[in-house]
Design a protein around this motif. Structure first.
Motif, PDB file in Angstrom:
ATOM      1  N   LEU A 154       8.616  -9.012   9.431  1.00 21.68           N
ATOM      2  CA  LEU A 154       7.216  -8.566   9.438  1.00 21.68           C
ATOM      3  C   LEU A 154       7.122  -7.063   9.238  1.00 21.68           C
ATOM      4  CD1 LEU A 154       7.438 -10.898  11.940  1.00 21.68           C
ATOM      5  CD2 LEU A 154       4.988 -10.503  11.892  1.00 21.68           C
ATOM      6  N   LEU A 155       6.130  -6.646   8.479  1.00 26.32           N
ATOM      7  CA  LEU A 155       5.770  -5.236   8.354  1.00 26.32           C
ATOM      8  C   LEU A 155       4.340  -5.093   8.857  1.00 26.32           C
ATOM      9  CD1 LEU A 155       6.383  -2.355   7.380  1.00 26.32           C
ATOM     10  CD2 LEU A 155       5.497  -3.010   5.144  1.00 26.32           C
ATOM     11  N   VAL A 156       4.166  -4.323   9.915  1.00 26.27           N
ATOM     12  CA  VAL A 156       2.861  -4.195  10.567  1.00 26.27           C
ATOM     13  C   VAL A 156       2.305  -2.801  10.325  1.00 26.27           C
ATOM     14  CG1 VAL A 156       1.639  -4.351  12.756  1.00 26.27           C
ATOM     15  CG2 VAL A 156       3.615  -5.827  12.330  1.00 26.27           C
ATOM     16  N   GLU A 157       1.065  -2.722   9.877  1.00 19.84           N
ATOM     17  CA  GLU A 157       0.417  -1.443   9.582  1.00 19.84           C
ATOM     18  C   GLU A 157      -1.003  -1.455  10.119  1.00 19.84           C
ATOM     19  OE1 GLU A 157      -0.976   2.064   8.549  1.00 19.84           O
ATOM     20  OE2 GLU A 157       1.143   1.574   8.297  1.00 19.84           O
ATOM     21  N   ALA A 158      -1.344  -0.425  10.892  1.00 24.54           N
ATOM     22  CA  ALA A 158      -2.693  -0.345  11.452  1.00 24.54           C
ATOM     23  C   ALA A 158      -3.740  -0.040  10.387  1.00 24.54           C
ATOM     24  CB  ALA A 158      -2.740   0.716  12.550  1.00 24.54           C
ATOM     25  N   GLY A 159      -3.332   0.665   9.330  1.00 26.80           N
ATOM     26  CA  GLY A 159      -4.255   1.004   8.256  1.00 26.80           C
ATOM     27  C   GLY A 159      -4.486  -0.156   7.301  1.00 26.80           C
ATOM     28  N   PRO A 160      -5.311   0.083   6.273  1.00 28.20           N
ATOM     29  CA  PRO A 160      -5.691  -1.006   5.375  1.00 28.20           C
ATOM     30  C   PRO A 160      -4.646  -1.392   4.340  1.00 28.20           C
ATOM     31  CG  PRO A 160      -6.784   1.018   4.714  1.00 28.20           C
ATOM     32  CD  PRO A 160      -6.068   1.323   5.998  1.00 28.20           C
ATOM     33  N   PHE A 197       0.332   6.845  -1.204  1.00 30.53           N
ATOM     34  CA  PHE A 197       0.481   6.593  -2.630  1.00 30.53           C
ATOM     35  C   PHE A 197      -0.845   6.104  -3.219  1.00 30.53           C
ATOM     36  CE2 PHE A 197       4.784   6.795  -1.318  1.00 30.53           C
ATOM     37  CZ  PHE A 197       5.590   6.933  -2.441  1.00 30.53           C
ATOM     38  N   PRO A 198      -0.994   6.204  -4.543  1.00 29.16           N
ATOM     39  CA  PRO A 198      -2.182   5.622  -5.183  1.00 29.16           C
ATOM     40  C   PRO A 198      -2.294   4.135  -4.878  1.00 29.16           C
ATOM     41  CG  PRO A 198      -1.014   7.038  -6.730  1.00 29.16           C
ATOM     42  CD  PRO A 198      -0.139   6.918  -5.511  1.00 29.16           C
ATOM     43  N   GLU A 199      -3.521   3.630  -4.857  1.00 30.67           N
ATOM     44  CA  GLU A 199      -3.740   2.246  -4.450  1.00 30.67           C
ATOM     45  C   GLU A 199      -3.021   1.249  -5.356  1.00 30.67           C
ATOM     46  OE1 GLU A 199      -7.471  -0.622  -3.059  1.00 30.67           O
ATOM     47  OE2 GLU A 199      -7.799   1.480  -3.627  1.00 30.67           O
ATOM     48  N   SER A 200      -2.911   1.562  -6.641  1.00 27.73           N
ATOM     49  CA  SER A 200      -2.238   0.636  -7.550  1.00 27.73           C
ATOM     50  C   SER A 200      -0.760   0.476  -7.184  1.00 27.73           C
ATOM     51  CB  SER A 200      -2.359   1.117  -9.001  1.00 27.73           C
ATOM     52  OG  SER A 200      -1.760   2.408  -9.151  1.00 27.73           O
ATOM     53  N   LEU A 201      -0.105   1.567  -6.808  1.00 30.50           N
ATOM     54  CA  LEU A 201       1.298   1.494  -6.409  1.00 30.50           C
ATOM     55  C   LEU A 201       1.437   0.830  -5.042  1.00 30.50           C
ATOM     56  CD1 LEU A 201       2.679   4.967  -7.589  1.00 30.50           C
ATOM     57  CD2 LEU A 201       2.723   2.759  -8.774  1.00 30.50           C
ATOM     58  N   SER A 202       0.454   1.079  -4.174  1.00 31.89           N
ATOM     59  CA  SER A 202       0.453   0.431  -2.868  1.00 31.89           C
ATOM     60  C   SER A 202       0.355  -1.081  -3.014  1.00 31.89           C
ATOM     61  CB  SER A 202      -0.705   0.962  -2.029  1.00 31.89           C
ATOM     62  OG  SER A 202      -0.814   0.284  -0.806  1.00 31.89           O
ATOM     63  N   ASP A 203      -0.520  -1.533  -3.902  1.00 31.97           N
ATOM     64  CA  ASP A 203      -0.684  -2.971  -4.135  1.00 31.97           C
ATOM     65  C   ASP A 203       0.597  -3.568  -4.714  1.00 31.97           C
ATOM     66  OD1 ASP A 203      -3.263  -2.800  -3.205  1.00 31.97           O
ATOM     67  OD2 ASP A 203      -4.179  -2.721  -5.196  1.00 31.97           O
ATOM     68  N   TYR A 204       1.234  -2.844  -5.631  1.00 30.28           N
ATOM     69  CA  TYR A 204       2.492  -3.348  -6.203  1.00 30.28           C
ATOM     70  C   TYR A 204       3.554  -3.489  -5.110  1.00 30.28           C
ATOM     71  CZ  TYR A 204       7.010  -3.412  -8.478  1.00 30.28           C
ATOM     72  OH  TYR A 204       8.292  -3.755  -8.835  1.00 30.28           O
ATOM     73  N   ARG A 228      16.468  -3.671  -3.564  1.00 32.11           N
ATOM     74  CA  ARG A 228      17.449  -3.076  -4.463  1.00 32.11           C
ATOM     75  C   ARG A 228      17.067  -3.188  -5.929  1.00 32.11           C
ATOM     76  NH1 ARG A 228      21.188  -7.177  -6.374  1.00 32.11           N
ATOM     77  NH2 ARG A 228      20.702  -9.183  -5.412  1.00 32.11           N
ATOM     78  N   LYS A 229      15.876  -3.690  -6.237  1.00 31.05           N
ATOM     79  CA  LYS A 229      15.498  -3.862  -7.634  1.00 31.05           C
ATOM     80  C   LYS A 229      14.122  -3.312  -7.973  1.00 31.05           C
ATOM     81  CE  LYS A 229      18.248  -8.078  -8.261  1.00 31.05           C
ATOM     82  NZ  LYS A 229      18.211  -9.519  -8.610  1.00 31.05           N
ATOM     83  N   ALA A 230      13.437  -2.732  -7.009  1.00 30.85           N
ATOM     84  CA  ALA A 230      12.075  -2.265  -7.260  1.00 30.85           C
ATOM     85  C   ALA A 230      11.782  -1.016  -6.449  1.00 30.85           C
ATOM     86  CB  ALA A 230      11.065  -3.362  -6.920  1.00 30.85           C
ATOM     87  N   ALA A 231      10.886  -0.212  -6.968  1.00 29.81           N
ATOM     88  CA  ALA A 231      10.468   1.007  -6.285  1.00 29.81           C
ATOM     89  C   ALA A 231       9.135   1.445  -6.876  1.00 29.81           C
ATOM     90  CB  ALA A 231      11.515   2.110  -6.449  1.00 29.81           C
ATOM     91  N   VAL A 232       8.534   2.458  -6.264  1.00 26.04           N
ATOM     92  CA  VAL A 232       7.327   3.081  -6.807  1.00 26.04           C
ATOM     93  C   VAL A 232       7.556   4.584  -6.844  1.00 26.04           C
ATOM     94  CG1 VAL A 232       5.719   1.267  -6.114  1.00 26.04           C
ATOM     95  CG2 VAL A 232       6.275   3.092  -4.504  1.00 26.04           C
ATOM     96  N   ALA A 233       6.980   5.225  -7.845  1.00 27.52           N
ATOM     97  CA  ALA A 233       7.120   6.670  -8.007  1.00 27.52           C
ATOM     98  C   ALA A 233       5.778   7.244  -8.444  1.00 27.52           C
ATOM     99  CB  ALA A 233       8.195   6.999  -9.044  1.00 27.52           C
TER     100      ALA A 233
END
Length: 428
Positions: free
Chosen positions: A199-205, A211-218, A356-361
């Motif tokens: 599980l990854l728990v985040e209080a924010g939305p 990061f930009p929302e598009s990268l956050s969604d990815y 090990r196969k994905a990231a955002v920049a």
């Protein structure tokens, strides 16, 4: 003989080391003080915690880094107070050192937002000791689940919760999920590691809120494809050795990791000033303490703002830039160069990896995601490592992990302390 100007730098992190390395001037002697004997490449600390890298590949003895600087002496000591009137730094063991210029670069620690008793149940990740302790907890949970004959206990042992969805939290859950889904699958006989709940728990939305929302969604989508359960808009209301509570929902989880917040060191207390909400020391535009031009505060310890009024982020590149700025400022005071004026932070981009196969920049107008971003992330981190040997060692470890799916540092160390023993195996 005229006494040399005494510069004392407290903290051997990115800011402190950058300052010392950039400051070399005649008639100047430097003392670097740190409570540990090593400099730590903190951006890769989570890879020690998740079995990818051994400790020696992301940490270096400070004395070794500065062996060629005869103008620098290193002291391993813990600072207890700063006497501004007499310009002396006092240590917890009773020792002290005098300064003409003081640079505080003492970093940050975990923040539990007033719930410090949660730390034993959900440790944070700031030091090598933290990383090896978390690695021990994660691996020991699988070992205990293998021994357990109670389905409910086994489920709790195989539930891993990471609180906080910044880069550290995202990177941690990505690797833990890969451990369960790939690396450990063929090594246990009584459990199916693929049944682990991560599980990854985040209080924010959203995850990666900086990061930009598009990268956050990815990133959120990539985590879900790895099998990670992402819970946003959900603050943790309680945490104990049995698990975490989200609102009124209790989730049994024998392994929880805290990545939700940081607070500055006790530097504000040493200086007798009021820190901001995170305990950081307010500084002027040239990173000095108001009314004390002889005291600089940099890195996570400082509440610094850029020329546009925006806060300087608490990340490694900012700390390095501040350390180099202080060195230029001091050289200007010694008449060796022009005064650099105010500190200006230059953002070089934000990176986060997801497995090990994905990231955002995020490089402003240029935004990358997926495999290309992962290669950019890897090259950037290898470039900033210290020493050719470490660069080669880390690169080889990553290539092996990428090609085989195996992790090379899966050792449970530090004795028997903290091993998650299944209750069903304990005699009543």
């Amino acid at each position: 003989m005229e006494q040399k100007h005494r510069v004392v730098v407290v903290g051997g992190g990115f800011g402190g080391i950058a300052c010392v390395r950039s400051l070399k001037a005649k008639d100047v002697e430097i003392t670097l003080v740190d409570q540990r004997n090593h400099h730590l490449f903190q951006p890769l600390l989570y890879q020690v915690a998740t079995t990818i890298l051994p400790t020696s590949e992301i940490a270096w003895p400070i004395r070794g880094l500065l062996r060629d600087r005869e103008d620098v002496r290193t002291l391993m000591a813990e600072v207890e107070a700063v006497d501004q009137d007499n310009r002396r730094v006092h240590f917890s063991d009773g020792g002290s050192v005098e300064y003409d210029t003081l640079v505080l670069a003492t970093g940050a620690r975990h923040s539990y937002f007033g719930n410090d008793d949660w730390e034993t149940a959900a440790p944070g990740l700031k030091t090598l000791e933290d990383a090896t302790a978390i690695r021990r907890r994660v691996l020991s949970a699988f070992e205990a689940a293998e021994r357990s004959d109670d389905p409910r206990e086994r489920e709790a042992l195989l539930t891993f919760a990471v609180v906080g969805a910044g880069p550290t939290g995202v990177e941690l859950v990505g690797i833990i999920a890969e451990l369960a889904q790939t690396s450990l699958v063929r090594e246990f006989r009584n459990i199916d590691t693929r049944q682990a709940r991560v599980l990854l728990v985040e209080a924010g939305p959203r995850v990666l809120p900086a990061f930009p929302e598009s990268l956050s969604d990815y990133a959120a989508g990539a985590l879900k494809r790895l099998g990670v359960e992402v819970r946003t808009g959900t603050p943790v209301t309680h945490c104990d050795p049995e698990g975490i509570t989200l609102g009124t929902e209790h989730i049994p989880a024998r392994t929880a990791i805290w990545a939700a917040g940081v607070k500055a060191s006790r530097a504000a207390q040493w200086l007798g000033v009021a820190g901001d909400r995170a305990g950081r020391v307010p500084v002027t535009e040239d990173l000095t303490l108001e009314g004390h031009p002889e005291i600089f505060v940099i890195g996570d310890t400082a509440a610094a703002t850029n020329a546009d009024g925006k806060p300087v982020p608490g990340i490694a590149p900012a700390a390095k830039q501040q350390g180099e700025f202080v060195a230029r400022k001091l050289k200007a005071r010694f008449g060796l160069r022009r005064d650099p004026g105010r500190f200006v932070y230059r953002h070089q981009g934000s990176l986060a990896t997801i497995g090990r196969k994905a990231a955002v920049a995020d490089f402003g107008p240029i935004r990358l995601k997926g495999a290309l971003a992962w290669w950019v992330w890897g090259i950037a981190h290898i470039y900033f490592l210290i020493g050719t040997r470490n660069r080669m060692a880390v690169a080889l470890s990553w290539l092996w992990s990428h090609a085989s799916g195996q992790k090379s540092a899966r050792l449970i160390t530090q004795g028997k302390q903290g091993i998650a023993v299944p209750r069903s195996s304990v005699a009543e």
